[in-house]
Design a protein around this motif. Structure first.
Motif, mmCIF file in Angstrom:
data_model
loop_
_atom_site.group_PDB
_atom_site.id
_atom_site.type_symbol
_atom_site.label_atom_id
_atom_site.label_comp_id
_atom_site.label_asym_id
_atom_site.label_seq_id
_atom_site.Cartn_x
_atom_site.Cartn_y
_atom_site.Cartn_z
ATOM 1 N N SER A 67 0.832 -1.198 0.000
ATOM 2 C CA SER A 67 0.000 0.000 0.000
ATOM 3 C C SER A 67 0.872 1.255 0.000
ATOM 4 O O SER A 67 1.893 1.328 0.705
ATOM 5 C CB SER A 67 -0.909 0.014 1.231
ATOM 6 O OG SER A 67 -1.548 1.272 1.361
ATOM 7 N N SER A 68 0.470 2.266 -0.755
ATOM 8 C CA SER A 68 1.229 3.517 -0.817
ATOM 9 C C SER A 68 1.184 4.279 0.500
ATOM 10 O O SER A 68 2.000 5.172 0.728
ATOM 11 C CB SER A 68 0.676 4.407 -1.941
ATOM 12 O OG SER A 68 -0.684 4.757 -1.681
ATOM 13 N N LYS A 69 0.246 3.935 1.380
ATOM 14 C CA LYS A 69 0.103 4.647 2.653
ATOM 15 C C LYS A 69 0.609 3.840 3.850
ATOM 16 O O LYS A 69 0.470 4.291 4.993
ATOM 17 C CB LYS A 69 -1.383 4.999 2.888
ATOM 18 C CG LYS A 69 -1.989 5.883 1.804
ATOM 19 C CD LYS A 69 -1.271 7.225 1.700
ATOM 20 C CE LYS A 69 -1.931 8.124 0.651
ATOM 21 N NZ LYS A 69 -1.214 9.403 0.501
ATOM 22 N N TRP A 70 1.202 2.676 3.623
ATOM 23 C CA TRP A 70 1.647 1.846 4.741
ATOM 24 C C TRP A 70 2.639 2.582 5.641
ATOM 25 O O TRP A 70 2.606 2.463 6.860
ATOM 26 C CB TRP A 70 2.266 0.550 4.221
ATOM 27 C CG TRP A 70 2.875 -0.319 5.299
ATOM 28 C CD1 TRP A 70 4.185 -0.635 5.466
ATOM 29 C CD2 TRP A 70 2.175 -0.970 6.375
ATOM 30 N NE1 TRP A 70 4.359 -1.453 6.557
ATOM 31 C CE2 TRP A 70 3.130 -1.668 7.138
ATOM 32 C CE3 TRP A 70 0.834 -1.035 6.754
ATOM 33 C CZ2 TRP A 70 2.799 -2.407 8.256
ATOM 34 C CZ3 TRP A 70 0.498 -1.778 7.876
ATOM 35 C CH2 TRP A 70 1.471 -2.451 8.617
ATOM 36 N N SER A 71 3.504 3.383 5.068
ATOM 37 C CA SER A 71 4.521 4.094 5.847
ATOM 38 C C SER A 71 3.908 5.125 6.793
ATOM 39 O O SER A 71 4.575 5.588 7.730
ATOM 40 C CB SER A 71 5.528 4.778 4.915
ATOM 41 O OG SER A 71 4.869 5.708 4.071
ATOM 42 N N ASP A 72 2.640 5.488 6.583
ATOM 43 C CA ASP A 72 1.986 6.473 7.448
ATOM 44 C C ASP A 72 1.388 5.846 8.704
ATOM 45 O O ASP A 72 0.982 6.566 9.618
ATOM 46 C CB ASP A 72 0.869 7.196 6.678
ATOM 47 C CG ASP A 72 1.402 8.032 5.525
ATOM 48 O OD1 ASP A 72 2.552 8.513 5.637
ATOM 49 O OD2 ASP A 72 0.682 8.196 4.530
ATOM 50 N N PHE A 73 1.323 4.522 8.748
ATOM 51 C CA PHE A 73 0.710 3.857 9.899
ATOM 52 C C PHE A 73 1.704 3.759 11.061
ATOM 53 O O PHE A 73 2.864 3.406 10.862
ATOM 54 C CB PHE A 73 0.233 2.452 9.513
ATOM 55 C CG PHE A 73 -1.043 2.430 8.721
ATOM 56 C CD1 PHE A 73 -2.246 2.138 9.335
ATOM 57 C CD2 PHE A 73 -1.044 2.717 7.363
ATOM 58 C CE1 PHE A 73 -3.426 2.120 8.611
ATOM 59 C CE2 PHE A 73 -2.206 2.707 6.623
ATOM 60 C CZ PHE A 73 -3.411 2.413 7.255
ATOM 61 N N TRP A 74 1.225 4.054 12.260
ATOM 62 C CA TRP A 74 2.049 3.909 13.459
ATOM 63 C C TRP A 74 2.096 2.436 13.877
ATOM 64 O O TRP A 74 1.259 1.625 13.512
ATOM 65 C CB TRP A 74 1.459 4.707 14.610
ATOM 66 C CG TRP A 74 1.465 6.195 14.398
ATOM 67 C CD1 TRP A 74 1.906 6.882 13.304
ATOM 68 C CD2 TRP A 74 0.981 7.174 15.329
ATOM 69 N NE1 TRP A 74 1.743 8.222 13.482
ATOM 70 C CE2 TRP A 74 1.182 8.446 14.712
ATOM 71 C CE3 TRP A 74 0.420 7.121 16.591
ATOM 72 C CZ2 TRP A 74 0.837 9.634 15.350
ATOM 73 C CZ3 TRP A 74 0.070 8.311 17.225
ATOM 74 C CH2 TRP A 74 0.265 9.549 16.615
#
Length: 314
Positions: A67-74
């Motif tokens: 996912s392109s947003k995985w790095s935003d998850f804590w």
């Protein structure tokens, strides 16, 4: 002379058979030392199922990372190493495909180890985490009696496998008056209390196929009739383990007026530490929950108490 069989069932986060068997062997040796009775014969049985879930969970985690947003998850490590492994193991087992594989392995390995058991022998259950739910589901859940299982290509032999498993244990259908008797139950870091919700909310007439209560109650009634005393059950819980829950107050919900059939005691395995403050407790599952959840296998207190119970079982 009677033999004491001790069945060890692991929980989540166990992917290597050799590691689990080595850990269980060390606990088995400490339990024998605690019993301290050279006249008794002990045999360990280790049931390993953790590798059956590994590939599906790896595929799921790779999907998260894609996912392109995985790095935003804590808390990414906590999500993949704790939440996914616990919830994933639960979801996969409850699916009939993986659940059926677990049943087949249990039949092949555990029944093979109990093949020579005699009626006077004793079986002691030592289960950890989700392993408690798996064992109780195989032994007591009505979902494995569904005739529709016979129609599935991957499940057509499962009803017969479950019947074979249950027929080896005294008190269970289809052969309730024969088989080896369970002499004691020891649950460690177990979420089995949560299954009381199924009993509470189930259909009062038809029940739930996942409800463990009816057959568990029937087993305990027959064991009580056989031994003339309640079966001992020790529920070990570390205060920092987010998967562990007490059972003493929940058992009346599961047994509905028949709680005298079991001598159940919750045992706290640690007194806590400096994190025991309201605000900091919110972070304990993230900072320390994994270590607490796996601590039972190496706890001298747990092995000592299991040994004490086994020594007192006739």
């Amino acid at each position: 002379m009677a033999t004491d069989y001790i069945l060890f069932v692991h929980g989540v986060k166990n992917r290597q058979r050799s590691d689990f068997e080595a850990t269980a062997k060390k606990m088995f040796d400490r339990i024998k030392t605690s019993v301290n009775d050279p006249s008794r014969t002990f045999k360990p049985i280790c049931f390993f199922w953790g590798d059956l879930n590994q590939k599906p969970q790896e595929e799921l985690i790779n999907g998260f990372k894609a996912s392109s947003k995985w790095s935003d998850f804590w808390f990414q490590d906590f999500r993949t190493q704790q939440i996914v492994e616990f919830v994933g193991d639960a979801a996969l087992y409850l699916s009939r495909h993986i659940g059926s594989q677990v049943v087949r392995r249990f039949k092949d390995e555990v029944l093979g180890a109990l093949k020579g058991a005699q009626p006077r022998d004793r079986l002691h259950l030592v289960t950890h985490s989700w392993g408690t739910v798996i064992l109780f589901d195989i032994l007591f859940a009505a979902r494995w009696e569904d005739p529709r299982l016979d129609q599935g290509e991957s499940t057509k032999d499962i009803r017969q496998a479950v019947q074979a498993i249950r027929s080896v244990l005294f008190g269970l259908q289809p052969s309730p008056d024969s088989g080896i008797a369970i002499a004691s139950i020891h649950t460690m870091g177990s979420p089995i209390s949560l299954f009381s919700l199924i009993s509470i909310t189930g259909d009062s007439i038809n029940g739930s196929t996942h409800d463990l209560s009816p057959d568990l109650k029937s087993l305990l009634e027959r064991l009580y009739s056989l031994k003339k005393k309640p079966i001992p059950w020790r529920n070990f819980a570390h205060p920092g383990d987010p998967i562990a829950y007490p059972l003493e107050g929940v058992m009346p919900l599961l047994l509905r007026g028949s709680e005298e059939l079991v001598d159940i005691q919750d045992v706290i395995t640690d007194k806590g530490n400096a994190f025991n403050k309201p605000f900091q407790q919110r972070m304990i599952p993230l900072l320390w929950g994994g270590d607490a959840h796996g601590s039972y296998w190496t706890s001298d207190l747990v092995s000592q108490m299991i040994g004490d119970v086994i020594r007192s079982t006739p």
